[in-house]
Write an enzyme that holds these catalytic residues in place. Structure first.
Site, PDB file in Angstrom:
ATOM      1  N   SER A 201      93.450  40.378  90.762  1.00 19.73           N
ATOM      2  CA  SER A 201      92.250  39.856  91.400  1.00 19.73           C
ATOM      3  C   SER A 201      91.290  39.276  90.355  1.00 19.73           C
ATOM      4  CB  SER A 201      91.589  40.962  92.226  1.00 19.73           C
ATOM      5  OG  SER A 201      90.546  40.450  93.013  1.00 19.73           O
TER       6      SER A 201
ATOM      7  N   ASP B  22      97.761  38.123  92.292  1.00 18.38           N
ATOM      8  CA  ASP B  22      96.891  37.599  93.340  1.00 18.38           C
ATOM      9  C   ASP B  22      95.503  37.312  92.781  1.00 18.38           C
ATOM     10  OD1 ASP B  22      96.980  36.655  95.963  1.00 18.38           O
ATOM     11  OD2 ASP B  22      95.823  38.345  96.705  1.00 18.38           O
TER      12      ASP B  22
ATOM     13  N   HIS C 278      96.157  41.757  99.565  1.00 18.82           N
ATOM     14  CA  HIS C 278      95.648  41.481  98.219  1.00 18.82           C
ATOM     15  C   HIS C 278      96.206  42.489  97.214  1.00 18.82           C
ATOM     16  CE1 HIS C 278      92.998  39.561  95.412  1.00 18.82           C
ATOM     17  NE2 HIS C 278      92.121  40.548  95.334  1.00 18.82           N
TER      18      HIS C 278
END
Length: 588
Positions: free
Chosen positions: A152, A180, A271
């Protein structure tokens, strides 16, 4: 200044922690010497420049082992996020001597709640990345042996670290893996200007001008991009929270047309799936692809570049099998042999396998010797066969599945070895036991018996009298469907109700039991009709009709010095002929 801690992973936990100490101009790390050594037994671990280095970096609202607010401090042995621990353990298992560093920047990833708390965290990624670059330089680690793996916002921390390291040293880091990479604030951003748009007015046919902020694409220098390392791999698993565009040298889009990733229930879980997936790849998991290729760690480490779309729904299973007939071991004696004859038995021999979800494979080889037994000594009813799968892929695990078999014995009244042959069947081909991978439950299902590796299968294993036959037991690994889970829930409720009924007075109990019995009968009939309808839909045949018998499915061999006669009855039963072996002496 964002407080950052660089934590060294030992055998199975953080064993040293280095807090950042920046100079006045925030350009150089004053000291990179570890402090707070926690476990003497892990003294061997540190940062050896001759070994590979893996740096794990968390994202928004996570922590890496130090901050007091989440309990990650010396009092609880510096516990980081669970996914970070799992990644570190997998890396240590794969490379015992590797340098493994967990970056804790919770101070910047969890700013005080407010309207801009995510924006603040996103802004902090640059400073944290630059501190990481200074730490790597100060530890004198070989850039050709460094991989940063950030999730992230941590993916962009990795990008800024790679760019700063190149600025400081003139060298590029070997690899960055963005898991991601965060999308918000890193796909588009406000320009500071406004533009006028028209929106519907209060009256029909009218419109009103509204000033809205202009947005522009975020330039590569302000996010993770291919110039941040020799190779940048980005794994995309979420459309909502992740970056939707290709931003690396090699961009891997996972199940991109699916709303949810395997085993996940929300877009937030999607996610986080990137972390679970990458850890499984490190452990050796392989995912077969429709084009015949696979997704595995070797592919991510290869020179492949560009964008690919991959499927991780179909899992590759590999390992070995073993089987035992209850307490009888892998050989089940089928009665007491008559005088002068050898014993009858069926034997399960183990096998190695590689298969995928819903693909038939050989569970093991069955050797069946049908001799003459003392009448009444044959097994009555079902007997167990417990098949154990010892998986090496997708992750090492062991699961035993319980099945029931039964034997149909003849009276040996005709003198025809085929007509007097016995028949082995399985009573229930779907095991109740399950195992879980990526949040999905799987079961083992028996398909049938075969002599050609499952190209053709039969539901029965025939062996002529006083003959020896071989067959493969074919099965497949199937995901448990939502309908199956729902049905199991109904069964559990019914069983609970049945147990409660036993405590009621007799007359009331009988009435309720009759009602349940009637319901179960109707449910069974409905289920059978429903399944029959499905069978006809997919095969065009009623479920009670089996495929045409192909004699080559079974190997029937005469024993030495015996004659196996092809009679009309044999021809009727085996229209394709009987496949013999080298031990056939006489066939007439």
């Amino acid at each position: 200044m964002v407080n950052v801690n660089f934590n060294i992973w030992g055998q199975d936990r953080i064993i040293k922690s280095t807090p950042s100490r920046l100079g006045a101009d925030a350009s150089a790390l004053i000291s990179a010497n570890p402090v707070g050594k926690l476990f003497e037994r892990d003294e061997q671990y540190g940062t050896n420049p001759n070994n590979n280095t893996y740096v794990i970096i968390h994202g928004f609202q996570n922590q890496g082992g130090n901050q007091f607010s989440t309990g990650g401090n010396g009092n609880n042995q510096f516990t980081p996020e669970e996914w970070m621990s799992e990644r570190a353990k997998a890396l240590r298992e794969r490379e015992p001597n590797a340098n493994i560093i967990l970056v804790d920047w919770e101070d910047g990833a969890k700013p005080p709640l407010g309207l801009n708390f995510y924006n603040e965290a996103a802004t902090n990624t640059r400073e944290v990345g630059e501190q990481l670059a200074q730490y790597l330089k100060a530890r004198n680690l070989d850039p050709n042996k460094i991989e940063l793996m950030g999730h992230s916002l941590g993916a962009h921390v990795s990008g800024f670290a790679g760019a700063k390291y190149k600025e400081l040293t003139g060298n590029e880091l070997n690899r960055i893996t963005g898991l991601d990479p965060a999308g918000p604030n890193f796909e588009t951003r406000k320009t500071g200007n406004f533009t006028t748009v028209l929106v519907p007015g209060p009256l029909p046919g009218t419109s009103l001008p509204v000033e809205v902020p202009e947005r522009e694409p975020v330039p590569p220098s302000d996010r993770l991009d291919p110039d941040d390392a020799k190779k940048v791999v980005a794994i995309h698993t979420s459309r909502n929270l992740g970056h939707d565009e290709a931003i690396g040298d090699f961009d891997v889009f996972i199940n991109w047309n699916n709303q949810l990733q395997p085993g996940q229930s929300t877009f937030v879980d999607n996610h986080g799936y990137a972390n679970e997936l990458y850890t499984n790849l490190i452990k050796g998991t392989v995912f077969p692809q429709p084009d015949g290729k696979v997704l595995d760690l070797d592919r991510l480490n290869s020179g492949e570049s560009g964008r690919i779309d991959v499927d991780t729904l179909r899992v590759l299973f590999a390992g070995s099998t073993s089987g035992i007939f209850g307490s009888d071991g892998n050989r089940k004696i089928l009665g007491t042999p008559s005088e002068g004859d050898e014993e009858s038995y069926v034997q399960f021999d183990e096998s190695e396998f590689t298969t995928a979800t819903d693909i038939s494979f050989n569970l093991g080889n069955l050797n069946y010797r049908n001799g003459i037994t003392v009448f009444g000594s044959e097994p009555e009813g079902d007997f167990p066969l417990n098949v154990t799968l010892s998986l090496t892929n997708p992750v090492p695990s062991t699961q035993t599945f319980n099945f029931s078999f039964n034997l149909t014995s003849t009276l040996n009244a005709t003198g025809d070895p085929v007509k007097d042959g016995d028949i082995l069947r399985f009573s229930d081909g779907i095991a109740k036991q399950k195992f879980n991978f990526q949040g999905t439950d799987y079961r083992l299902q028996l398909v049938g018996f075969s002599a050609d590796s499952g190209q053709t299968t039969l539901g029965r294993f025939n062996t002529p009298e006083q003959r020896f036959s071989e067959a493969q037991l074919i099965g497949k690994i199937k995901p448990v469907s939502i309908l199956e889970e729902a049905a199991e829930g109904v069964i559990v409720q019914i069983e609970g109700a049945t147990n409660a009924i036993k405590e009621l007075p007799g007359q009331i109990k009988d009435k309720i039991q009759n009602t349940i019995d009637d319901y179960n009968t109707r449910l069974a009939n409905y289920s059978k009709g429903f399944l029959d309808g499905l069978y006809i839909k997919f095969t065009g045949l009623p479920s009670g009709l089996s495929q045409q018998r192909i004699a080559q499915n079974l190997k029937a061999s005469a024993e030495p010095n015996s004659t196996f006669q092809i009679t009309e009855a044999v021809m009727d039963q085996y229209p394709g002929g009987i496949l013999g072996t080298e031990s056939n002496d006489n066939i007439t």
